[in-house]
Design a protein around this motif. Structure first.
Motif, mmCIF file in Angstrom:
data_model
loop_
_atom_site.group_PDB
_atom_site.id
_atom_site.type_symbol
_atom_site.label_atom_id
_atom_site.label_comp_id
_atom_site.label_asym_id
_atom_site.label_seq_id
_atom_site.Cartn_x
_atom_site.Cartn_y
_atom_site.Cartn_z
ATOM 1 N N UNK A 75 2.139 -12.690 -6.946
ATOM 2 C CA UNK A 75 2.396 -11.995 -8.197
ATOM 3 C C UNK A 75 2.712 -10.524 -8.039
ATOM 4 N N UNK A 76 2.420 -9.939 -6.859
ATOM 5 C CA UNK A 76 2.703 -8.525 -6.638
ATOM 6 C C UNK A 76 4.122 -8.381 -6.098
ATOM 7 N N UNK A 77 4.916 -7.506 -6.724
ATOM 8 C CA UNK A 77 6.311 -7.347 -6.319
ATOM 9 C C UNK A 77 6.555 -6.070 -5.525
ATOM 10 N N UNK A 78 5.669 -5.100 -5.644
ATOM 11 C CA UNK A 78 5.846 -3.815 -4.973
ATOM 12 C C UNK A 78 5.380 -3.896 -3.534
ATOM 13 N N UNK A 79 6.287 -3.733 -2.577
ATOM 14 C CA UNK A 79 5.928 -3.898 -1.162
ATOM 15 C C UNK A 79 5.256 -2.666 -0.579
ATOM 16 N N UNK A 80 5.333 -1.530 -1.280
ATOM 17 C CA UNK A 80 4.712 -0.317 -0.756
ATOM 18 C C UNK A 80 5.700 0.547 0.002
ATOM 19 N N UNK A 81 5.220 1.662 0.533
ATOM 20 C CA UNK A 81 6.095 2.622 1.206
ATOM 21 C C UNK A 81 6.400 2.245 2.649
ATOM 22 N N UNK A 82 5.560 1.433 3.247
ATOM 23 C CA UNK A 82 5.775 0.980 4.620
ATOM 24 C C UNK A 82 5.972 -0.530 4.593
ATOM 25 N N UNK A 123 0.831 -1.203 0.000
ATOM 26 C CA UNK A 123 0.000 0.000 0.000
ATOM 27 C C UNK A 123 0.868 1.256 0.000
ATOM 28 N N UNK A 124 0.327 2.324 -0.561
ATOM 29 C CA UNK A 124 1.004 3.615 -0.512
ATOM 30 C C UNK A 124 0.530 4.388 0.716
ATOM 31 N N UNK A 158 5.424 -1.825 12.581
ATOM 32 C CA UNK A 158 5.829 -0.719 13.448
ATOM 33 C C UNK A 158 5.834 0.594 12.683
ATOM 34 N N UNK A 159 6.144 0.552 11.381
ATOM 35 C CA UNK A 159 6.101 1.756 10.552
ATOM 36 C C UNK A 159 4.660 2.213 10.350
ATOM 37 N N UNK A 160 3.750 1.254 10.206
ATOM 38 C CA UNK A 160 2.340 1.602 10.068
ATOM 39 C C UNK A 160 1.819 2.248 11.353
ATOM 40 N N UNK A 161 2.192 1.694 12.490
ATOM 41 C CA UNK A 161 1.769 2.275 13.778
ATOM 42 C C UNK A 161 2.264 3.719 13.889
#
Length: 276
Positions: free
Chosen positions: A104-111, A74-75, A115-118
């Motif tokens: 199949x999804x390779x983009x892990x997102x910005x977080x 997710x962004x 702990x980064x999401x929190x």
């Protein structure tokens, strides 16, 4: 026995029949007066709309509705939009997770980590949300070591988490040791045991293989020995899980969080046996 806090987890239905079944399940479990009802969030946000709609339905029924939110794939912009919508609708309680990357999804997102999401939620919304995080008494299957997993949990709490819900387990000693270990790191938030009723041997073994939960060998062998006798499996499972829940509550667990799989009967039976 004093009455502990109980809560229930559901997954968003995909069909009209599933929605009707979930409505009936919630109505039955609502009689037990749960503290909250949570709703899962599919890998990479694949059930985002279903999660949102189900959360609003539960909130509309007068319950504390708690959406799961995962950051992987997710962004920040998409997460910001979801959180804002929940806040607009008066939702004040979330479960913040890393989540799984869809096949199949390779983009892990910005977080990359929970702990980064929190931290992100706290930076965006201050203390508006009560934040739950995940805990793994038998340690996350992708953790470098048991020690690293315990430290990672502590990082989530220090980032701003208020409380935690564990992966399901069938060994109460693993839960108590985990709580003791994180306490030594200065973590004192409530850690709610996650409870999975046993109703289907093959399903249980498949789930446990995927998530790293251990099914003790003696339990697995007994379940395997029942073959296709579903009634025997359910009766044995009810005895085992109820006894474990009783031990957890009697020895200080703050409550019980049930993974319902959108079914009421077994969760209700366990709670009734415990006089909750």
């Amino acid at each position: 026995m004093s009455s502990p806090q109980i809560s229930f987890e559901f997954f968003p239905p995909k069909t009209a029949e599933g929605a009707e079944k979930l409505y009936i399940t919630r109505a039955r479990l609502a009689l037990l007066k749960p503290k909250f009802m949570s709703v899962t969030f599919g890998a990479g946000g694949s059930t985002q709309k279903g999660t949102f709609d189900t959360v609003l339905e539960i909130a509309g029924e007068g319950f504390d509705a708690v959406p799961h939110l995962s950051c992987i794939g997710a962004s920040k912009q998409s997460l910001r939009g979801i959180l804002t919508q929940y806040r607009i609708h008066g939702i004040r309680h979330i479960v913040a997770l890393r989540g799984d990357l869809p096949s199949g999804m390779k983009e892990v997102g910005e977080l990359r980590y929970a702990c980064e999401l929190v931290k992100f939620v706290r930076a965006e919304h201050g203390d508006w949300f009560h934040i739950e995080v995940a805990a793994y008494p038998e340690y996350h299957p992708q953790a470098r070591s048991a020690r690293a997993d315990i430290e990672n949990f502590a990082h989530k709490v220090k980032a701003g988490a208020n409380s935690a819900i564990t992966q399901y387990f069938y060994n109460a000693d693993a839960y108590f040791r985990f709580v003791d270990d994180v306490c030594k790191l200065g973590v004192d938030v409530p850690i709610m045991p996650g409870i999975m009723p046993i109703t289907n041997y093959m399903q249980l073994m498949r789930f446990s293989e995927m998530c790293g939960a251990e099914v003790p060998k003696w339990i697995a062998r007994r379940l395997e020995g029942f073959g296709d006798d579903r009634d025997a499996i359910k009766a044995f499972g009810l005895d085992i899980v109820t006894a474990m829940c009783e031990r957890l509550v009697m020895n200080g667990a703050p409550g019980l969080h049930f993974y319902t799989l959108n079914n009421a009967a077994d969760c209700k039976s366990i709670c009734e046996r415990l006089h909750l």
